[in-house]
Design a protein around this motif. Sequence first.
Motif, PDB file in Angstrom:
ATOM      1  N   GLY A  20     -23.935  -8.601 -16.332  1.00  0.00           N
ATOM      2  CA  GLY A  20     -24.504  -9.508 -17.327  1.00  0.00           C
ATOM      3  C   GLY A  20     -25.264 -10.658 -16.713  1.00  0.00           C
ATOM      4  O   GLY A  20     -25.293 -11.754 -17.270  1.00  0.00           O
ATOM      5  N   SER A  21     -25.924 -10.428 -15.586  1.00  0.00           N
ATOM      6  CA  SER A  21     -26.726 -11.472 -14.935  1.00  0.00           C
ATOM      7  C   SER A  21     -25.905 -12.740 -14.740  1.00  0.00           C
ATOM      8  O   SER A  21     -26.281 -13.825 -15.160  1.00  0.00           O
ATOM      9  CB  SER A  21     -27.970 -11.776 -15.768  1.00  0.00           C
ATOM     10  N   SER A  22     -24.773 -12.603 -14.101  1.00  0.00           N
ATOM     11  CA  SER A  22     -23.860 -13.731 -13.928  1.00  0.00           C
ATOM     12  C   SER A  22     -24.455 -14.803 -13.042  1.00  0.00           C
ATOM     13  O   SER A  22     -25.323 -14.533 -12.208  1.00  0.00           O
ATOM     14  CB  SER A  22     -22.536 -13.244 -13.334  1.00  0.00           C
ATOM     15  N   ASP A  23     -23.950 -16.026 -13.239  1.00  0.00           N
ATOM     16  CA  ASP A  23     -24.415 -17.152 -12.417  1.00  0.00           C
ATOM     17  C   ASP A  23     -24.134 -16.921 -10.948  1.00  0.00           C
ATOM     18  O   ASP A  23     -24.914 -17.352 -10.091  1.00  0.00           O
ATOM     19  CB  ASP A  23     -23.727 -18.442 -12.876  1.00  0.00           C
ATOM     20  N   SER A  24     -23.037 -16.255 -10.626  1.00  0.00           N
ATOM     21  CA  SER A  24     -22.697 -16.044  -9.218  1.00  0.00           C
ATOM     22  C   SER A  24     -23.706 -15.133  -8.538  1.00  0.00           C
ATOM     23  O   SER A  24     -24.063 -15.357  -7.376  1.00  0.00           O
ATOM     24  CB  SER A  24     -21.293 -15.438  -9.099  1.00  0.00           C
ATOM     25  N   ILE A  25     -24.197 -14.107  -9.246  1.00  0.00           N
ATOM     26  CA  ILE A  25     -25.212 -13.218  -8.678  1.00  0.00           C
ATOM     27  C   ILE A  25     -26.518 -13.977  -8.498  1.00  0.00           C
ATOM     28  O   ILE A  25     -27.182 -13.877  -7.464  1.00  0.00           O
ATOM     29  CB  ILE A  25     -25.419 -11.985  -9.574  1.00  0.00           C
ATOM     30  N   ARG A  26     -26.873 -14.760  -9.504  1.00  0.00           N
ATOM     31  CA  ARG A  26     -28.102 -15.555  -9.399  1.00  0.00           C
ATOM     32  C   ARG A  26     -28.026 -16.523  -8.213  1.00  0.00           C
ATOM     33  O   ARG A  26     -28.977 -16.677  -7.450  1.00  0.00           O
ATOM     34  CB  ARG A  26     -28.335 -16.338 -10.690  1.00  0.00           C
ATOM     35  N   LEU A  27     -26.904 -17.189  -8.073  1.00  0.00           N
ATOM     36  CA  LEU A  27     -26.741 -18.150  -6.991  1.00  0.00           C
ATOM     37  C   LEU A  27     -26.813 -17.464  -5.629  1.00  0.00           C
ATOM     38  O   LEU A  27     -27.486 -17.942  -4.707  1.00  0.00           O
ATOM     39  CB  LEU A  27     -25.410 -18.883  -7.133  1.00  0.00           C
ATOM     40  N   PHE A  41     -30.403 -16.500  -4.836  1.00  0.00           N
ATOM     41  CA  PHE A  41     -31.198 -17.676  -4.483  1.00  0.00           C
ATOM     42  C   PHE A  41     -30.866 -18.137  -3.065  1.00  0.00           C
ATOM     43  O   PHE A  41     -31.769 -18.467  -2.280  1.00  0.00           O
ATOM     44  CB  PHE A  41     -30.940 -18.806  -5.477  1.00  0.00           C
ATOM     45  N   GLU A  42     -29.582 -18.161  -2.723  1.00  0.00           N
ATOM     46  CA  GLU A  42     -29.168 -18.586  -1.390  1.00  0.00           C
ATOM     47  C   GLU A  42     -29.721 -17.662  -0.321  1.00  0.00           C
ATOM     48  O   GLU A  42     -30.010 -18.083   0.800  1.00  0.00           O
ATOM     49  CB  GLU A  42     -27.637 -18.646  -1.301  1.00  0.00           C
ATOM     50  N   ALA A  48     -37.082 -24.986  -8.563  1.00  0.00           N
ATOM     51  CA  ALA A  48     -37.211 -23.529  -8.505  1.00  0.00           C
ATOM     52  C   ALA A  48     -35.914 -22.855  -8.933  1.00  0.00           C
ATOM     53  O   ALA A  48     -35.930 -21.831  -9.634  1.00  0.00           O
ATOM     54  CB  ALA A  48     -37.600 -23.084  -7.097  1.00  0.00           C
ATOM     55  N   PHE A  49     -34.785 -23.430  -8.528  1.00  0.00           N
ATOM     56  CA  PHE A  49     -33.485 -22.849  -8.896  1.00  0.00           C
ATOM     57  C   PHE A  49     -33.265 -22.920 -10.404  1.00  0.00           C
ATOM     58  O   PHE A  49     -32.763 -21.977 -11.019  1.00  0.00           O
ATOM     59  CB  PHE A  49     -32.361 -23.579  -8.169  1.00  0.00           C
ATOM     60  N   ILE A  50     -33.648 -24.046 -11.007  1.00  0.00           N
ATOM     61  CA  ILE A  50     -33.497 -24.193 -12.458  1.00  0.00           C
ATOM     62  C   ILE A  50     -34.313 -23.126 -13.188  1.00  0.00           C
ATOM     63  O   ILE A  50     -33.821 -22.462 -14.115  1.00  0.00           O
ATOM     64  CB  ILE A  50     -33.921 -25.604 -12.902  1.00  0.00           C
ATOM     65  N   ARG A  51     -35.563 -22.931 -12.742  1.00  0.00           N
ATOM     66  CA  ARG A  51     -36.412 -21.924 -13.383  1.00  0.00           C
ATOM     67  C   ARG A  51     -35.883 -20.516 -13.125  1.00  0.00           C
ATOM     68  O   ARG A  51     -35.979 -19.632 -13.995  1.00  0.00           O
ATOM     69  CB  ARG A  51     -37.850 -22.066 -12.886  1.00  0.00           C
ATOM     70  N   TRP A  52     -35.348 -20.314 -11.941  1.00  0.00           N
ATOM     71  CA  TRP A  52     -34.745 -19.032 -11.579  1.00  0.00           C
ATOM     72  C   TRP A  52     -33.572 -18.727 -12.495  1.00  0.00           C
ATOM     73  O   TRP A  52     -33.418 -17.604 -12.996  1.00  0.00           O
ATOM     74  CB  TRP A  52     -34.323 -19.101 -10.121  1.00  0.00           C
ATOM     75  N   PRO A  88     -36.918 -10.392  -6.915  1.00  0.00           N
ATOM     76  CA  PRO A  88     -36.454 -11.777  -6.754  1.00  0.00           C
ATOM     77  C   PRO A  88     -37.228 -12.544  -5.687  1.00  0.00           C
ATOM     78  O   PRO A  88     -37.591 -13.708  -5.891  1.00  0.00           O
ATOM     79  CB  PRO A  88     -34.989 -11.596  -6.360  1.00  0.00           C
ATOM     80  N   ARG A  89     -37.486 -11.911  -4.562  1.00  0.00           N
ATOM     81  CA  ARG A  89     -38.194 -12.590  -3.465  1.00  0.00           C
ATOM     82  C   ARG A  89     -39.595 -13.016  -3.905  1.00  0.00           C
ATOM     83  O   ARG A  89     -39.996 -14.171  -3.731  1.00  0.00           O
ATOM     84  CB  ARG A  89     -38.283 -11.663  -2.255  1.00  0.00           C
ATOM     85  N   ALA A  90     -40.349 -12.080  -4.491  1.00  0.00           N
ATOM     86  CA  ALA A  90     -41.707 -12.395  -4.924  1.00  0.00           C
ATOM     87  C   ALA A  90     -41.686 -13.448  -6.028  1.00  0.00           C
ATOM     88  O   ALA A  90     -42.526 -14.363  -6.047  1.00  0.00           O
ATOM     89  CB  ALA A  90     -42.398 -11.125  -5.415  1.00  0.00           C
TER      90      ALA A  90
END
Length: 314
Positions: free
Chosen positions: A17-24, A27-28, A55-59, A70-72
Amino acid sequence: MLKDNELKYAEGSQANGSSDSIRLATFEQYRGLLFSIAYRMLGSVADAEDMLQEAFIRWQQTADDNIRSPRAFLVTIISRLCINQLQSARAQREEYVGEWLPEPIMTDPKSDPLGLIKIDESLSMAFLILMERLTPIERAVFLLREVFEYEYAEITAILAQNEPNCRQILRRARQHVGALQPRFKTSERKKKDLLERFLKATSSGDMEELVTLLASDVVLQSDGGGNGLAVPNLIHGIGKVARGAMGGLKKLLPKNLVHQLAQINGEPGIVSYLNGKPFSVLTIDAGETQIRAIYVLTNPAKLSHLPELPSVPQ
């Protein structure tokens, strides 16, 4: 076509479910690349970190369906944010008191233990000062192509430009900075030797030795941010630079400074501390046998992110 790690991201996002932990975590993974681009674009640690935060907020706010790579996606965000920042900062730069220099960063392994910052000649003070000659869009194209080795097709997507236009922009950028880039690279050992000899000559008052270390077209540039602890204008030529380094700067600096050699922007430099806190940073641009430029930073706002003087074990 998605790379393996990007496929894993897409699959993980759907499964969790596109969790915050995966997003974080994603990004890291690219934080070092994003900071390396932002810092070279802006010449400011504080501004680069602000761009990463934005950038993180928009991500975090972008739906998975809108992210193919994600990289692009992240490189596109950071590049465009930096262009906007540069365009809005030009008026501020024009009002800056005295000479402007990039914020220095310490690049020894202790300062960057994970090796996140891309370290090469494009991180040097001399190179970052060259970037000031370029418009924001020229800077972005030049860095993405020449430093980070992106293909034109990738750059056109990142900057929303067509390929012929990108090629023309790069051609102009190369013309602006190409003639000023050194023809030969100088080894770190030789730069360190010249820096140590410079420090010894200025500390001991050996004007004769100092003069032999300076190239005929040497420049001294000092950034104090208007605090009175810097030479307000560029100084050119052996005689004036020698007198400025030997007399002018020494008179402005406190007597009880502690000097330490350090890696600054990927090259040997000197950090001076007052009561354990960074007070000034000095770096040089050197050839094989002589110093071409001396950069001195005493602006407290640009030194606040540097670590304090390490305590001596008892």
